[in-house]
Design an enzyme around this catalytic site. Sequence first.
Site, PDB file in Angstrom:
ATOM      1  CE  LYS A  25      -3.710   0.032   2.827  1.00 36.22           C
ATOM      2  NZ  LYS A  25      -4.758  -0.285   1.908  1.00 36.22           N
ATOM      3  NE  ARG A  95      -7.009   3.924   4.534  1.00 37.31           N
ATOM      4  CZ  ARG A  95      -8.135   3.464   3.950  1.00 37.31           C
ATOM      5  NH1 ARG A  95      -8.277   2.383   3.698  1.00 37.31           N
ATOM      6  NH2 ARG A  95      -9.258   4.601   3.646  1.00 37.31           N
ATOM      7  N   GLY A 104      -8.433  -7.429   4.490  1.00 37.40           N
ATOM      8  CA  GLY A 104      -9.400  -7.720   5.525  1.00 37.40           C
ATOM      9  C   GLY A 104      -8.675  -8.384   6.631  1.00 37.40           C
ATOM     10  CG  MET A 106      -2.930  -7.454   9.161  1.00 37.73           C
ATOM     11  SD  MET A 106      -1.029  -7.006   8.807  1.00 37.73           S
ATOM     12  CE  MET A 106      -1.500  -6.910   7.082  1.00 37.73           C
ATOM     13  NE  ARG A 351      -5.763  -4.281  -2.951  1.00 39.27           N
ATOM     14  CZ  ARG A 351      -6.429  -4.424  -1.761  1.00 39.27           C
ATOM     15  NH1 ARG A 351      -5.408  -4.610  -0.411  1.00 39.27           N
ATOM     16  NH2 ARG A 351      -7.520  -4.874  -1.395  1.00 39.27           N
ATOM     17  CG  HIS A 467     -13.922 -10.455   4.339  1.00 35.92           C
ATOM     18  ND1 HIS A 467     -14.287 -11.619   4.705  1.00 35.92           N
ATOM     19  CD2 HIS A 467     -12.556 -10.231   4.837  1.00 35.92           C
ATOM     20  CE1 HIS A 467     -13.040 -12.420   5.224  1.00 35.92           C
ATOM     21  NE2 HIS A 467     -11.932 -11.076   5.447  1.00 35.92           N
ATOM     22  NE  ARG A 573       0.654 -43.412  -6.704  1.00 40.66           N
ATOM     23  CZ  ARG A 573       0.297 -42.314  -6.727  1.00 40.66           C
ATOM     24  NH1 ARG A 573       0.392 -41.456  -5.706  1.00 40.66           N
ATOM     25  NH2 ARG A 573      -0.526 -41.857  -7.630  1.00 40.66           N
ATOM     26  NE  ARG A 629       5.941 -47.112  -5.018  1.00 35.34           N
ATOM     27  CZ  ARG A 629       5.226 -46.295  -4.291  1.00 35.34           C
ATOM     28  NH1 ARG A 629       5.993 -44.954  -3.905  1.00 35.34           N
ATOM     29  NH2 ARG A 629       4.032 -46.371  -3.991  1.00 35.34           N
ATOM     30  CD  GLU A 753      10.996 -44.591  -0.915  1.00 32.89           C
ATOM     31  OE1 GLU A 753       9.907 -44.404  -0.764  1.00 32.89           O
ATOM     32  OE2 GLU A 753      11.121 -45.720  -1.774  1.00 32.89           O
ATOM     33  CB  SER A 772      12.038 -41.476  -9.109  1.00 33.98           C
ATOM     34  OG  SER A 772      11.051 -40.721  -8.964  1.00 33.98           O
ATOM     35  N   GLY A 774      11.876 -39.711  -3.837  1.00 31.59           N
ATOM     36  CA  GLY A 774      10.227 -39.873  -3.301  1.00 31.59           C
ATOM     37  C   GLY A 774      10.219 -38.960  -2.123  1.00 31.59           C
ATOM     38  CB  THR A 775      10.212 -35.178  -1.737  1.00 32.44           C
ATOM     39  OG1 THR A 775       8.956 -35.068  -2.580  1.00 32.44           O
ATOM     40  CG2 THR A 775      11.219 -35.118  -2.505  1.00 32.44           C
ATOM     41  CG  ASN A 776       5.073 -37.811  -0.820  1.00 29.70           C
ATOM     42  OD1 ASN A 776       5.174 -36.710  -0.872  1.00 29.70           O
ATOM     43  ND2 ASN A 776       3.973 -38.651  -1.459  1.00 29.70           N
ATOM     44  CG  ASP A 777       8.202 -42.872   2.437  1.00 30.46           C
ATOM     45  OD1 ASP A 777       7.043 -42.237   2.929  1.00 30.46           O
ATOM     46  OD2 ASP A 777       7.943 -44.046   1.961  1.00 30.46           O
ATOM     47  CB  CYS A 839       7.720 -39.289  -8.202  1.00 29.26           C
ATOM     48  SG  CYS A 839       8.325 -40.410  -7.098  1.00 29.26           S
ATOM     49  CE1 TYR A 859      10.112 -37.877 -13.233  1.00 29.43           C
ATOM     50  CE2 TYR A 859      12.228 -38.390 -14.097  1.00 29.43           C
ATOM     51  CZ  TYR A 859      11.166 -38.692 -13.607  1.00 29.43           C
ATOM     52  OH  TYR A 859      11.334 -39.973 -12.925  1.00 29.43           O
TER      53      TYR A 859
END
Length: 883
Positions: A25, A95, A104, A106, A351, A467, A573, A629, A753, A772, A774-777, A839, A859
């Site tokens: 702002k 403001r 809305g 703050m 803005r 809002h 999977r 996999r 992983e 590959s 496996g970023t979850n595990d 993946c 990839y």
Amino acid sequence: MTEYVYRFGGGVSEGGQDKNLLGGKGANLDGMAGIGLPVPPGFTISTAMCTRYYEEGERFPDELRPQVTLGLHHIETVTGKKFGNPADPLLVSVRSGARVSMPGMMDTVLNLGLNDATVEGLAAVSNDARFAWDSYRRFVQMYADVVLGLDHGSFEEALDVAKEDRGYTLDTELEADDLRALVAEYKSLVEKLWGKPFPQDVHDQLWGAVGAVFGSWQSERAKVYRRINSIPGDWGTAVNVQAMVFGNMGETSATGVAFTRNPSTGERAYYGEFLINAQGEDVVAGIRTPQYLTKSAREAARAKPASMEEALPETYTELARVFDLLETHYRDMQDIEFTVQQGKLWMLQTRSGKRTAKAALKIAVDMAEEGLITRDEAVARVDPSALDQLLHPTLDPAAIRDVIVTGLPASPGAASGAAVFDSATAENRAALGEPVILIRTETSPEDISGMHAAKGILTARGGMTSHAAVVARGMGRPCVSGAGGLSIDAKARTAKAGGRTINEGDLITIDGSSGEVMAGHVATVQPELAGDFATLMVWADGVRRMRVRANAETPEDARVAREFGAEGIGLCRTEHMFFDAARISAVREMILAENEAGRRVALAKLLPEQRKDFAELFEVMAGLPVTIRLLDPPLHEFLPHEDAEFETVAAAAGVPIETLKRRAAELHEFNPMLGHRGCRLGVTFPEIYEMQARAIFEAALMLDVAPVPEIMIPLVATKRELELMKAVVDKAAEAVFAEAGRRIEYLVGTMIELPRAALRAGEIAEAAQFFSFGTNDLTQTTLGVSRDDAARFLGAYVDQGIYARDPFVSIDVEGVGELVQLAADRGRATRPDIKLGICGEHGGDPSSIAFCEQVGLDYVSASPYRVPIARLAAAQSALAAKV
């Protein structure tokens, strides 16, 4: 002495339009002042002071006070008025202004500087006692709420009683004496609720308001909004103190909110609302029904009240000129707040406007074709996550619609769900997996959590820039606002319209594109991703480096992924195939077998099913790479858990129930995520992986144009594990090739992983042709945090700055990310041509994709509906890398 205060207006522009310093702002006020637009003079207290304010225990350092005094002097000099002068008082607004828009979330205080003496001076100098007392009434109410933290409802109730006693409907019907009496009642309320009289010293008022606005940065609603929108908590907010201009000084005064293009559709047409004889909060709060900005919009809505174009034609013409100037200057669609004081136009804010995904695409493509921005800039302009709004079904136009009530089409899209009447219920029911529609008379910033949890939002009051509308559009939630025919009883948890009742829990559907609210569930149709979407995607594909694949294991998911532009499958999977009802009995037979011979009998039953699965995927992908996999989860997941299930399975398998229960007990693990799963299954039961490998190669050879299967061994921690499993795959391949009399190419690689695998990636790459991630595990094993249980505490961790974002949503760059970088570097050092991809769920997260670009992965792989998001994010990452 550190400079914290920067002045603007009256020919002054000190801040250099730096958003990091001045907030959005403040930077744009500085910018508008710099190009000569009519901006009320003021000053900005920088974001750096927000940080220091909290470091000092929510106190202001002594060096700030003389700087604020100079800022006030600047406003006084430009306006010719004096702060606190009882004869001709200067009034200011206070403001917030974060680096990015947080609508809305703050606090704001208007009309600051009024007290029992200055209100009389304002009445005299304006020759309008009603205006002066109305401004004082508003100020006391807002200050009590924002600064003193008193119950807002008590003041609203007093206002409603005052109107009822006089037989009035609108606030504007209250006369000067009515408002004078109401101010006295408000001040009595303050003394009763606060324990002290309402502050009369204008400087005390100012410092109280500045502290409250800085304090609102750490309000619960602001924290939730930051968490939802990934805004760092250490950015802080600026505070803008600006001379008041008044839209409530009679019929030649007004206030409004406008967009230079339609934020819902992207159409190049002015879009907005205004109110005559009102102040800004009246427009966004839904207290009064706003009027349309343009004549064409009014006529399209068949509304009777005159548009601004008709009611204030000269001011509207000037406003239209400002619209074009601002859009050209900022090279983007602008969201503008303005006030007209007795015919004089004042610009209060501009803005880059929040917009729907559909509008974002159209505006970006149109502006590129207009020559206002380049194609690369158009690609960079669209938030990839916002595309999610376009990638899901909308209401079937041919479906029967049982319309209960109609409101304003505030945010496009459609949603069905159970009606709920408060945010807590919305959160609780959504957490149980139930889709809900949040119904409110009007939303407030405190509703942010419920709005995020809901599938859609319905309000009885408020306009297209209320809002509810603004926040819903930013979240990508469908919203119908201003459904005036809807009467809501929050205590009874019901809503009524046209003689019909919506009870809590009733299934309803809202259409944010038409404004309709319907009973029950309405059928949907799939989106058509053509036009501007297709154009932008072509531009994006032209600049991105990384390929984008999909996580898919069914032909249906694979087809959706192809339609969305997937360039192969990055994760199939296979365990999902095992859970199919038609083959689960053979899987259980394999698990129950006492020896290898018994397992092979069961696996022989699964082989043709697996072969069919893979052949269908290869056919849909038409020669594109498919990464498969091999079986990953522990075997106990395939066994029953309840007594009734044990009886059914035992009967089907022809074994005693005691035998089945004994085998289940043998397979039970205390921590199965780290137990007998992944390649560990292959090492102990190699015949499982042998069957899967045979099915893959036989399926590939069934096609005229053979694919290049990429066979992925999960949960490898050592090179030796991979060598053993690669030998199983290679042996199966040679057997199938000998039987078929021809060969095909294939790759064998692994999923990284485990931290040990990342650390030993150099030697693992001797056996692996691809990695590959496996970023979850990998996130679970690196942080020692269960993804399934983390929701209980990760919100608090993000709020307290332990993690910038949920590490299961956006990759933990400093920890998990360093392991990915290390593994990639060590893998390439051993095998320069190794193929690298990701993946996990991070493959569809734009921030994580940007990290993958930095690492140089080949990839990313995402769920089918997030493939377009990944394509656009990959393009933006490639563009950012060029800078």
